[in-house]
Design a protein around this motif. Structure first.
Motif, PDB file in Angstrom:
ATOM      1  N   LEU A  60       0.814  -1.221   0.000  1.00  0.00           N
ATOM      2  CA  LEU A  60       0.000   0.000   0.000  1.00  0.00           C
ATOM      3  C   LEU A  60       0.848   1.273   0.000  1.00  0.00           C
ATOM      4  N   LYS A  61       2.148   1.162   0.357  1.00  0.00           N
ATOM      5  CA  LYS A  61       3.040   2.329   0.390  1.00  0.00           C
ATOM      6  C   LYS A  61       2.416   3.455   1.228  1.00  0.00           C
ATOM      7  N   LEU A  62       2.131   3.138   2.492  1.00  0.00           N
ATOM      8  CA  LEU A  62       1.313   4.021   3.311  1.00  0.00           C
ATOM      9  C   LEU A  62       2.066   4.883   4.320  1.00  0.00           C
ATOM     10  N   THR A  63       3.386   4.736   4.414  1.00  0.00           N
ATOM     11  CA  THR A  63       4.135   5.480   5.422  1.00  0.00           C
ATOM     12  C   THR A  63       4.315   6.940   5.027  1.00  0.00           C
ATOM     13  N   ALA A  64       4.760   7.741   5.982  1.00  0.00           N
ATOM     14  CA  ALA A  64       4.972   9.172   5.730  1.00  0.00           C
ATOM     15  C   ALA A  64       5.996   9.385   4.619  1.00  0.00           C
ATOM     16  N   GLU A  65       7.034   8.554   4.587  1.00  0.00           N
ATOM     17  CA  GLU A  65       8.063   8.693   3.555  1.00  0.00           C
ATOM     18  C   GLU A  65       7.479   8.432   2.167  1.00  0.00           C
ATOM     19  N   HIS A  66       6.644   7.401   2.064  1.00  0.00           N
ATOM     20  CA  HIS A  66       5.999   7.110   0.779  1.00  0.00           C
ATOM     21  C   HIS A  66       5.088   8.252   0.352  1.00  0.00           C
ATOM     22  N   MET A  67       4.277   8.737   1.279  1.00  0.00           N
ATOM     23  CA  MET A  67       3.307   9.795   0.946  1.00  0.00           C
ATOM     24  C   MET A  67       4.013  11.084   0.504  1.00  0.00           C
ATOM     25  N   LYS A  68       5.137  11.373   1.138  1.00  0.00           N
ATOM     26  CA  LYS A  68       5.882  12.573   0.736  1.00  0.00           C
ATOM     27  C   LYS A  68       6.492  12.386  -0.651  1.00  0.00           C
ATOM     28  N   SER A  69       7.007  11.186  -0.931  1.00  0.00           N
ATOM     29  CA  SER A  69       7.617  10.936  -2.240  1.00  0.00           C
ATOM     30  C   SER A  69       6.571  10.985  -3.353  1.00  0.00           C
ATOM     31  N   PHE A  70       5.315  10.631  -3.040  1.00  0.00           N
ATOM     32  CA  PHE A  70       4.231  10.700  -4.028  1.00  0.00           C
ATOM     33  C   PHE A  70       3.689  12.120  -4.191  1.00  0.00           C
ATOM     34  N   GLY A  71       4.093  13.031  -3.304  1.00  0.00           N
ATOM     35  CA  GLY A  71       3.580  14.398  -3.358  1.00  0.00           C
ATOM     36  C   GLY A  71       2.199  14.550  -2.759  1.00  0.00           C
ATOM     37  N   LEU A  72       1.760  13.575  -1.963  1.00  0.00           N
ATOM     38  CA  LEU A  72       0.429  13.634  -1.358  1.00  0.00           C
ATOM     39  C   LEU A  72       0.431  14.391  -0.038  1.00  0.00           C
ATOM     40  N   VAL A  73       1.590  14.513   0.605  1.00  0.00           N
ATOM     41  CA  VAL A  73       1.724  15.370   1.789  1.00  0.00           C
ATOM     42  C   VAL A  73       2.919  16.291   1.573  1.00  0.00           C
ATOM     43  N   ASP A  74       2.901  17.402   2.280  1.00  0.00           N
ATOM     44  CA  ASP A  74       3.942  18.419   2.069  1.00  0.00           C
ATOM     45  C   ASP A  74       5.225  18.134   2.826  1.00  0.00           C
ATOM     46  N   ASP A  75       5.100  17.548   4.025  1.00  0.00           N
ATOM     47  CA  ASP A  75       6.315  17.305   4.799  1.00  0.00           C
ATOM     48  C   ASP A  75       6.011  16.333   5.931  1.00  0.00           C
ATOM     49  N   ILE A  76       7.079  15.885   6.591  1.00  0.00           N
ATOM     50  CA  ILE A  76       6.967  14.956   7.713  1.00  0.00           C
ATOM     51  C   ILE A  76       7.405  15.669   8.981  1.00  0.00           C
ATOM     52  N   ILE A  77       6.595  15.591  10.018  1.00  0.00           N
ATOM     53  CA  ILE A  77       6.917  16.224  11.299  1.00  0.00           C
ATOM     54  C   ILE A  77       7.557  15.181  12.208  1.00  0.00           C
ATOM     55  N   PRO A  78       8.773  15.416  12.685  1.00  0.00           N
ATOM     56  CA  PRO A  78       9.457  14.415  13.515  1.00  0.00           C
ATOM     57  C   PRO A  78       8.763  14.204  14.861  1.00  0.00           C
TER      58      PRO A  78
END
Length: 344
Positions: free
Chosen positions: A252-270
């Motif tokens: 499903l490629k559902l992690t924050a890293e995947h979503m950012k690489s797809f351009g579906l989220v703008d950034d990851i908050i630590p």
């Protein structure tokens, strides 16, 4: 955060649990035998922080799903409590009832009035039932929309905190228009005149997340997930069993890293070392600093520009490919279809 005695551990957190148990034994011996183990305890406490960091360095997709569901993880109201002051919760959709799975209200964030909206899960069996495990009914999404429109009326920015396994799939929810309520929220959110920031703080599943997930900026906390379906449900559909949930999570490629690489989220908050459940105060402060910074950036953007950017942002999401022979005429394509249907 929970005291050590009440803390719960996932399978891959066992190295941390062993160190905590060792510290408890030393403290017990220190009290009974009057021996000073302060240096040894301090050494183990430092080692715990290191283990927390190591544990989350190479997690699989399924382990991140587990971490996002950690029973000690902070939920929406905990973040609001730790980040803001003067929170005034607002209730009801003015139509059916107040949905306890969706919470919201005005609060002060660094002196600025902000409308906070988010799904809320329970912290024990009784409150989990009360909150419907964070699965909102249509009235929950209509309540959220009412609060968004109220914020727009008074020109106050909106922050949504997303943490849901999905919108409630019950028959009564469908009868009251679950799909329409979510679709209406998506339509209205993309046109809101005030700044909108969306943050996935735990689970971000399906339309349940999208119903409050359209904004100028969309972020994910480090150990969260965001996709159209949960790994268990995906596994049950494809393999008729939950046994393949780990495989489904990877695919499903559902992690924050995947979503950012797809351009579906703008950034990851630590998050704090080991995950947000280890330090509520630190997790809230990290998120607060991020929100304050982004709200300041969005505040100076003209309304029309902000809305157009939002529309463009969501309009260009996704990947697609056009099939068929582009050189064929429509007449040729129709003739081929007729031949297939008639068996020629």
């Amino acid at each position: 955060m929970p005291a050590n005695a009440n803390r719960q551990f996932l399978d891959f957190e066992k190295p941390i649990k062993d160190l905590i148990d060792e510290i408890e034994k030393l403290r017990h011996a220190q009290e009974n035998k009057k021996i000073n183990y302060a240096d040894k305890i301090a050494e183990l406490e430092n080692l715990i922080v290191e283990r927390r960091r190591e544990v989350t360095q190479n997690l699989s997709s399924w382990q991140k799903v587990q971490l996002s569901r950690h029973p000690d993880r902070p939920y929406t109201l905990k973040y609001i409590e730790k980040m803001t002051t003067n929170f005034v919760e607002l209730y009801g959709d003015r139509n059916v009832r107040d949905d306890k799975a969706m919470v919201g209200g005005f609060a002060l964030l660094e002196g600025q009035t902000v409308m906070f909206i988010g799904q809320q899960k329970g912290i024990n069996t009784k409150t989990r039932q009360l909150r419907n495990f964070g699965m909102a009914n249509p009235e929950g999404y209509r309540k959220a929309l009412r609060l968004m429109k109220l914020a727009e009326k008074f020109n106050k920015p909106i922050v949504t905190l997303i943490d849901t396994p999905g919108a409630y799939p019950g028959l009564e929810a469908e009868e009251r228009g679950q799909g329409e309520a979510i679709a209406r929220n998506i339509y209205e959110m993309i046109r809101l005149k005030v700044p909108v920031i969306c943050v996935i703080i735990g689970e971000g599943a399906s339309g349940g997340a999208l119903g409050i997930g359209v904004g100028d900026r969309v972020y994910m906390m480090e150990n969260t997930w965001y996709t159209v379906i949960s790994p268990e449900s995906c596994s049950s559909i494809l393999w008729r069993s939950w046994d393949k949930k780990e495989v489904a999570a990877e695919q499903l490629k559902l992690t924050a890293e995947h979503m950012k690489s797809f351009g579906l989220v703008d950034d990851i908050i630590p998050e704090p070392a080991g995950g947000a459940h280890w330090d509520y105060d630190e997790a809230a402060q990290i998120l607060k600093q991020h929100l304050v910074k982004v709200l300041a950036e969005l505040k100076d953007v003209p309304v029309e520009e902000r809305i157009n950017s939002r529309i463009e942002k969501f309009g260009k999401m996704g990947f697609w490919e056009e099939g068929g022979n582009n050189e064929q005429t429509k007449e040729e394509q129709m003739n081929e279809e007729v031949k297939v249907q008639t068996g020629e």
